[in-house]
Design a protein around this motif. Structure first.
Motif: not given
Lengths: 235, 589
Positions: A52-59, A70-77
């Protein structure tokens, strides 16, 4: 289960801190160099929460022709490691009672740590989505629907059960931007995606040759405190 | 249970920021045995903020690693009497430091002298404009020290720190390129001004065309290598852009570490104990004499340090709180205006203007805390305050302190906070924006004071300090006037878009504004309206000196550190030349 454990830990700390009498100083990081976040399994988030968080950061930061999202940039990590650490536990914050609602000018008064708040909001978002979209998780919704939901949470038109949805959105947005623009050593800003997007050279630390070159594009690529992509694999 | 006393020191100093370090240097140079107690950790350049990990925005600027954790010490806040004050759980509007070097580690380095009229503000305004110009609830007052008396100590501080700037007034003769409104100085700055990036250069050009008198900001980020009078070498600034909220890895921002510690640590009669949090100033039974201080050491053990002299040199808040917790001086009572401790708290009134350009590349990542051009034409004296409808004033500046992207990536008005449109906007605007600021004065008034909170306590069980504060209407009128003119200069720079961030009430503890919290233990010639006399000696306890911006009776527009340094050096000089030869009150009550 983890949420409950985090909550118990923070109340135990509260009880300890409430004892009057001499106490040693609150630890500060002091001279310790930052520990590099290593890629690997999430430490705080469950797999469902991470999806869910990966989906959020990618929006919040969508991938497009300008570069990674955001997902590829590692924001969720980044968010995972921050929530698993002292920030997620509000370790340096004053958390003695009473907790009263004040005016906006008096600042945040919640006893809940970022880890607890972020988890509760993700759970409420999932509950809402599964009810509203016949069992589908937030991550499984089309991007346009995800954007609409996030906008409604941001402006307060969509309430989530049991949580302050707007405050949750602000926390996620703040941490996503931190992850996108902080030094890559913290697990986000991978390949310096955030810095490359805007032209920030990072930890160069010496611009004496550039001070008076007015209006000229800076020539060198960004560098972080752990080096730069290409120097080693962990970039 | 009282702790066993430690052997008496000649002087115990509470706090190792600029004030404590300057006084420690002066007293230990004269042979006194000096013990400094600092609540935060030990810090030095090579061990704590080397270039290898100093440029870390998340750690220092966002997570506040050099700021005192609120878990250790915070304040409570409310806008006005009648409200319930609540604790500042997360720092916002200001960032009180802790640790060796104090705020001198993470300051920007903007170094000012206050104007001569600032020190006699009340009498100056009454002389020039008569009684009507000062609002009835405004409690501004004269300092009890004049600019001329302080000038040699300003000079000493500037030469210890190596300040980079250009004189505007040398012994009464105006100098081209400096601040024409400054008081006369005996000699020029020790090092030349910093070199300028594009935004301050454009700002200065536009301001000059409008008839203002721009000049380079006097800076503690040094323009060239410098050896100070103690023989300590301070390095040249690299314009790295990690200054405010950061320690300097280049030894090039003047701080207690870079200017004083290399000398202090070689002196056998100087001791610095970190992790030492003072609980109380202990006094003799008659209450007129300090015996020493009780503190908790780094292991959580309570200690009692005896001393012949106690120097209270913590941050404004802790200076006032320790006086209140120790029962020294009469607490201020806002209902009838009696009492002095906690009276005349003041702040800083700020506003800003953001400019966006289509093609001009400003490279905002190049920066230093005190890199910029300033206009001082709109400041306090020499203006028709009766016609303007306010007292005080502001200086306007284009400072380029470093475009660190977590906190500083403005986008044009109308841009959403996230999503594809935001991404395109931040990619376009980051390199092509410039920001201008107005820093304005703050009057002291009946509605702004510090006292002990009735409810909230720290982890030792001691009451927190409570702040009651809102902007006075005078200051909101003043800053609006300055903001309009700042926007005028901004417009003359011909941006594609401009955002004017006006300052409106009520005051909020949340957004960062300024760590220039002043007053509460103010200096003055009259014990009915001051906590310390003009030598910063307590009116009540003759061997206690209270040093720092807590002594300011109100706040001029300028950054406080230059004056904090000068007042500390003057107090040290008074201790050595006046107090020690004949211990007792230096001014009779």
């Amino acid at each position: 289960m983890r949420g409950r454990r985090a909550w118990l830990t923070s109340t135990a700390l509260l009880a300890l801190a409430a004892c009057a009498g001499p106490n040693p100083p609150v630890p500060q990081a002091g001279s310790t160099p930052p520990q590099a976040v290593l890629p690997g399994p999430y430490q705080f988030l469950t797999l469902a929460e991470a999806a869910a968080l990966e989906a959020v950061v990618d929006r919040l930061i969508p991938p497009d022709e300008l570069g990674p999202g955001g997902r590829e940039a590692g924001c969720a990590l980044f968010i995972d490691r921050q929530l698993a650490g002292p920030f997620g536990r509000s370790e340096s914050l004053y958390l003695l009672p009473p907790f009263l609602d004040g005016t906006p000018e008096q600042g945040p008064q919640s006893p809940l740590t970022p880890a607890v708040r972020l988890r509760a909001g993700l759970a409420a978002l999932e509950t809402y989505c599964r009810a509203a979209f016949v069992g589908r998780a937030f991550a499984a919704l089309p991007p346009t629907v995800q954007d609409r939901l996030l906008s409604e949470i941001e402006d307060g038109t969509l309430a989530l059960a049991g949580v302050n949805a707007r405050a949750w959105f602000d926390l996620v947005l703040q941490m996503t931007m931190e992850g996108f623009f902080a030094d890559p050593i913290y697990g986000g800003n991978r390949q310096m995606a955030g810095w490359r997007l805007i032209g920030f050279p990072g930890a160069r630390y010496d611009y004496r040759d550039w001070v008076e070159r007015h209006g000229v594009a800076y020539a060198l690529p960004p560098v972080g405190i752990g080096g730069r992509p290409g120097w080693h694999d962990a970039g | 249970m009282p702790a066993e006393p430690l052997p008496a020191a000649d002087a115990v100093i509470i706090g190792f920021g600029w004030s404590g370090a300057l006084i420690a240097e002066a007293l230990s140079a004269a042979g006194l045995g000096v013990v400094v107690l600092e609540r935060g950790p030990y810090r030095d350049t090579a061990s704590d903020f080397p270039p290898g990990f100093a440029p870390d925005e998340l750690r220092y600027a966002v997570r506040h690693d050099l700021v005192v954790p609120t878990a250790q010490n915070t304040i409570t806040f409310r806008n006005r009497a009648g409200q319930t004050a609540l604790p500042v759980r997360q720092w916002g509007s200001f960032l009180p430091a802790s640790g060796a070097g104090g705020g001198g580690v993470h300051w920007n380095g903007q170094t000012w002298r206050f104007r001569p009229s600032d020190f006699v503000l009340r009498s100056h305004l009454l002389d020039a404009h008569g009684h009507g110009v000062i609002p009835g609830d405004v409690t501004i007052q004269d300092w009890g020290v004049t600019y001329a008396e302080l000038e040699p100590f300003y000079d000493r501080f500037e030469y210890l720190a190596g300040i980079s700037g250009r004189a505007g007034n040398l012994r009464g003769r105006l100098q081209q390129g400096g601040n024409p409104f400054e008081g006369p100085r005996q000699r020029d700055y020790p090092t030349p001004p910093m070199r300028m990036t594009l935004a301050p250069t454009r700002f200065a050009d536009a301001a000059r065309a409008l008839g203002y008198h721009p000049f380079p900001q006097p800076s503690a980020n040094l323009s060239e290598p410098y050896t100070n009078p103690l023989g300590v070498v301070i390095g040249p600034c690299s314009y790295c852009g990690f200054c405010e909220r950061f320690g300097c890895g280049n030894y090039s921002k003047a701080s207690p570490q870079t200017a004083l510690m290399p000398v202090l640590r070689r002196r056998p009669n100087f001791a610095l104990r970190t992790g030492a949090e003072v609980l109380e100033i202990a006094r003799a039974p008659d209450g007129r004499h300090a015996r020493g201080v009780r503190y908790v050491d780094a292991d959580g053990v309570e200690r009692y340090q005896r001393a012949e002299l106690v120097i209270l040199a913590a941050y404004t808040f802790e200076n006032v709180r320790l006086l209140l917790l120790s029962g020294i001086g009469q607490p201020y009572d806002p209902r009838d205006g009696s009492g002095v401790v906690g009276r005349n708290y003041a702040y800083q009134t700020t506003a800003s203007v953001q400019l966006f350009f289509d093609d001009t590349r400003f490279n905002p990542f190049i920066g230093a805390g005190a890199l910029g051009m300033v206009v001082d034409d709109l400041n306090a004296d020499g203006r028709d305050h009766a016609r303007l409808g306010f007292i005080g004033g502001a200086h306007l500046a284009a400072m380029q302190s470093g475009g660190r992207p977590i906190l500083s990536r403005p986008t044009r008005p109308g841009t959403p906070r996230w999503g594809g449109a935001w991404k395109h906007a931040v990619a376009r605007d980051y390199l092509r924006n410039a920001s201008l600021g107005a820093s304005g004065s703050s009057v002291s008034h009946r509605g702004a004071w510090l006292d002990l909170d009735p409810t909230y306590r720290d982890r030792h069980g001691r009451r927190l300090l409570r702040m009651t504060f809102d902007f006075h209407a005078n200051d909101l009128r003043m800053i609006q006037h300055a903001t309009d003119r700042l926007a005028g200069i901004g417009r003359a720079m011909e941006p594609a878009a401009m955002v004017v961030n006006e300052r409106r009430g009520p005051y909020s503890i949340v957004p960062y504004q300024s760590t220039h919290n002043v007053g509460g233990a103010v200096m003055g010639p009259d014990p009915a309206t001051s906590v310390v006399n003009p030598w910063l000696q307590s009116w009540d306890v003759a061997n206690l000196f209270v040093v720092g911006a807590s002594s300011f009776p109100q706040n001029p527009s300028y950054n406080p550190t230059g004056t904090v340094g000068a007042l500390a050096l003057r107090a040290a000089n008074a201790i050595l030349t006046r107090y020690l030869p004949s211990p007792g009150p230096l001014v009779s009550r």
